[in-house]
Write a protein that holds these residues in place. Structure first.
Motif, PDB file in Angstrom:
ATOM      1  N   ARG A   1       0.786  -1.102   0.067  1.00 34.13           N
ATOM      2  CA  ARG A   1       0.032   0.061   0.109  1.00 34.13           C
ATOM      3  C   ARG A   1       1.013   1.442   0.104  1.00 34.13           C
TER       4      ARG A   1
ATOM      5  N   ASP B   1      -4.205   0.868   6.580  1.00 29.94           N
ATOM      6  CA  ASP B   1      -5.453  -0.038   6.468  1.00 29.94           C
ATOM      7  C   ASP B   1      -6.730   0.672   6.621  1.00 29.94           C
TER       8      ASP B   1
ATOM      9  N   THR C   1      -3.123   2.042  -4.064  1.00 31.76           N
ATOM     10  CA  THR C   1      -4.123   1.293  -3.904  1.00 31.76           C
ATOM     11  C   THR C   1      -5.044   0.767  -4.869  1.00 31.76           C
TER      12      THR C   1
ATOM     13  N   ALA D   1      -8.710  -0.963   3.597  1.00 29.67           N
ATOM     14  CA  ALA D   1      -8.228  -2.247   3.149  1.00 29.67           C
ATOM     15  C   ALA D   1      -9.313  -3.118   3.236  1.00 29.67           C
TER      16      ALA D   1
END
Length: 722
Positions: A576, A601, A706, A722
């Motif tokens: 990420r 996340d 992402t 996430a």
């Protein structure tokens, strides 16, 4: 009517008529130890200290240091012996004194160097007269004139009083230094105000104190342009310390004196506390039915119909879609933004005996002077504006509203008054960066080239034109670089005032254009940086004059930022984490930027590193100040992209303070590496052009990390979880 006089002609004429721009002052023998006024810009004291006037207002962009550096360089004085004072608002002496548009350096680069060079030549002439030699036999060392053959020398302090009797030297007759001989320009200098700033000494408009001064607040309607219907003035006047409270009728234009209630007290705290007693009622206004949600609905509806205006039509866009192997459609939008300067809007005014004097933290001293004269019905000669350092604002302090309010209140109470807005006043009565909506479609061919581009831009304005800073130029990139290009526009009526935010127009347009270009690069399965290079093509300059776009300079900064960020070797950045690239030309500056981000996340975006390459010409006058401007631009851009929006409901601004309109905190600010690519072009400004690419480079990095495209600002972290 006489023909208009250019600024350069003004300098020549005044120099020849009065002596280096404005009169040398004779210094009789009895006053020989007094400060000698060499020109409107330069005074030389008996101790050798040289005072240089800073012509333009300083808002933190550093012009009160960089502009005097130009004069000091050509005057040939040691920088440690220079002192700087802010020049008052005086168009006859100083010409255009407005700061803005990153034009201050470009406007003054030649002229202020000539001011210093004429001063140096005049001092040489004074020495040559005394030594009975030719001026060309003399040279200078910092602060001294030297006769090269005999070794005789004299200090500037001794020579300055003798200059009054000399014939003025024409501005265009002097020879300027070669860059290789610079002692000051190009060297990093601490801004001269920094010691006062970091030690908290009085410096800004908010610090001004005058004898017998009263303090004022000014309550205005939440709905812009609404008038006062009634207010409980007696209840306010009964509050301890309140000197007076009264309604000002005002007019309908936000950039002027609008309707409101003034409260004047012996302290600002008491004046502000007394507001709670006002019980003010505002008259109905048609703007109260406007809202952010309503604007979005209106934009979507307008996109379904014919546009109000065609801005550009190249080639055959309809036919081009049939030749495109891939097409992409996307809707982008961005919100209104407030300036939110750390120093809220303020002004101190002192009206007496039919004259008024102001202490104004403004970037537009001439406009303030004219606005106050018009509001009070005074001749311009009876309005004095002392320019005080501004605590930020980039565009906001171009308007005159707070200054005419202070003037009107001072006249009413016939006493010096400091008007200070609260943070809530400042955010809810701004001239906002306008919101906007773009409905885009692009096509690429089998070779990954952009063959078609279409943008229906829905902005704000009336039937005739876009609102302030809400327009779109028909030359906005990638126009002229795509063979089939159609740009159209429609406008939504708006009651809220708009105005220039840092990098007007470009601050939003770069986000849209460069993020959508990234989408097309992905559709073409091309490296985003290579795709941009291909789009720029091989041409040197496209267009001419004010509309010229130097693709070669842009390729130069794009290559530089690729090298700085190791773009070619970026590989996998980890979970990420990703890099994004963008470029933009605005305010005569070419900038390319790469941003590295990590997305947690929970969707939080963490900028980790920024690389910036910029081309603003041949010379960076003050490198440390230049670096600071670039870093500040990036941080301002990230604040907007990550956190900021102004929401309109029932015609009024919802946000009110840093709790709901936050700035990027220092712990979240990434390191920024800056490189300037020097080219053979005159130097231009740096306050604004580094900001626009920062936002799209950030959102493009978010996509790299992402796979999620950001098409609306500020970034919605819920989309990135996430």
């Amino acid at each position: 009517m006489a023909a208009a006089t250019s600024r350069r002609d003004f300098l020549k004429v005044t120099a020849s008529a009065a002596g280096l721009l404005l009169a040398y002052r004779a210094a009789p023998a009895a006053q020989a130890q007094e400060v000698a006024t060499l020109s409107a810009y330069v005074r030389i004291g008996p101790d050798g200290l040289v005072t240089i006037m800073a012509k333009h207002p300083d808002m933190g962009q550093g012009v009160a240091t960089s502009l005097p550096m130009l004069i000091a360089e050509e005057l040939d004085v040691a920088w440690e012996n220079v002192r700087v004072e802010q020049a008052p608002a005086d168009a006859e002496l100083y010409g255009n004194q407005r700061s803005g548009g990153s034009r201050t350096i470009a406007m003054n680069w030649d002229d202020l160097r000539r001011v210093g060079a004429v001063g140096r030549a005049t001092l040489i002439q004074a020495a040559a007269v005394g030594w009975r030699c030719a001026p060309h036999e003399c040279s200078t060392l910092p602060g001294r004139v030297v006769h090269d053959a005999s070794g005789r020398s004299a200090s500037y302090a001794a020579l300055a009083p003798l200059c009054a009797a000399l014939t003025a030297i024409p501005m265009d007759s002097v020879t300027l230094k070669a860059a290789k001989d610079y002692r000051i320009v190009g060297k990093s200098m601490t801004q001269l105000a920094t010691p006062a700033i970091v030690t908290g000494k009085p410096l800004f408009g908010i610090d001004v104190v005058r004898p017998g001064m009263l303090y004022a607040v000014y309550e205005k309607a939440p709905v812009f342009r609404a008038r006062v219907a009634s207010a409980d003035l007696d209840a306010v006047k009964a509050v301890k310390g309140v000197h007076d409270a009264f309604i000002i009728e005002g007019g309908d234009e936000p950039d002027g004196l609008v309707s409101g209630v003034a409260i004047v007290a012996d302290s600002w705290w008491r004046a502000n506390q007394a507001r709670s007693k006002l019980n003010v009622r505002w008259a109905d206004h048609a703007g109260s039915d406007q809202s952010t949600a309503g604007f979005a609905r209106a934009a979507a509806a307008l996109n379904q119909g014919p546009p109000h205006e065609t801005l550009r039509q190249d080639g055959d866009v309809s036919m081009a879609w049939t030749k495109a192997t891939k097409t992409v459609e996307a809707a982008y939008d961005y919100p209104f933004l407030a300036h939110a300067p750390l120093e809220p809007m303020n002004c101190t005014a002192d009206y007496r005996d039919g004259r008024i004097e102001l202490w104004a933290p403004t970037r537009n001293p001439g406009g303030v002077r004219e606005g106050v004269a018009k509001t009070l019905g005074l001749p311009l000669k009876d309005v004095t504006v002392n320019v005080v350092r501004s605590g930020g604002a980039f565009g906001r302090r171009a308007q005159v509203d707070v200054y005419v309010e202070a003037a009107a209140i001072s006249k009413r109470v016939n006493a010096p008054v400091k008007l200070l807005w609260t943070r809530e006043d400042d955010i809810r009565h701004d001239f906002y960066r306008p919101a906007g909506f773009h409905f885009l479609k692009g096509g690429v061919d089998a070779d990954g080239r952009v063959v078609a581009w279409q943008d229906h831009f829905v902005t704000f304005g009336d039937a005739k034109q876009a609102a302030s800073s809400a327009g779109l130029a028909p030359t906005e990139f990638p126009a002229r670089f795509v063979p089939n290009c159609r740009i159209v526009s429609s406008r939504i009526p708006l009651n809220a005032p708009t105005g220039p935010w840092r990098a007007p127009g470009s601050n939003a347009l770069a986000f849209v254009m460069q993020a959508f270009i990234d989408e097309l690069a992905h559709a073409a399965d091309k490296d985003p940086l290579d795709f941009r290079m291909q789009l720029l093509g091989d041409a040197a300059v496209v267009g001419d004059g004010a509309n010229a776009y130097d693709a070669g300079r842009m390729r130069g900064v794009l290559s530089a930022v690729a090298e700085m960020s190791h773009w070619r070797n970026r590989g996998s950045q980890g979970k990420r984490t990703g890099l994004g690239v963008a470029f933009h030309y605005s305010h005569a500056g070419y900038f390319a930027e790469v941003v590295k981000v990590r997305v947690d996340d929970d969707g939080r975006v963490r900028p980790l590193q920024v690389w910036v390459a910029g081309d603003v010409g041949s010379t960076i006058i003050n490198p440390s100040g230049a670096d600071s401007q670039v870093v500040g631009s990036v941080i301002d851009g990230f604040s907007a992209a990550l956190h900021q929006k102004i929401t309109i409901e029932n015609g009024a601004t919802v946000e009110s303070n840093f709790t709901d309109y936050p700035l990027l905190r220092i712990g979240d600010a990434p390191p920024v590496e800056v490189r300037f690519v020097k080219t053979d072009n005159p130097p231009t400004g740096l306050g604004e052009p580094a900001l626009p690419p920062a936002i799209p480079a950030l959102v493009n990095a978010v996509f790299a990390a992402t796979g999620v495209r950001i098409r609306s600002l500020p970034i919605d972290t819920a989309l990135l979880r996430a």
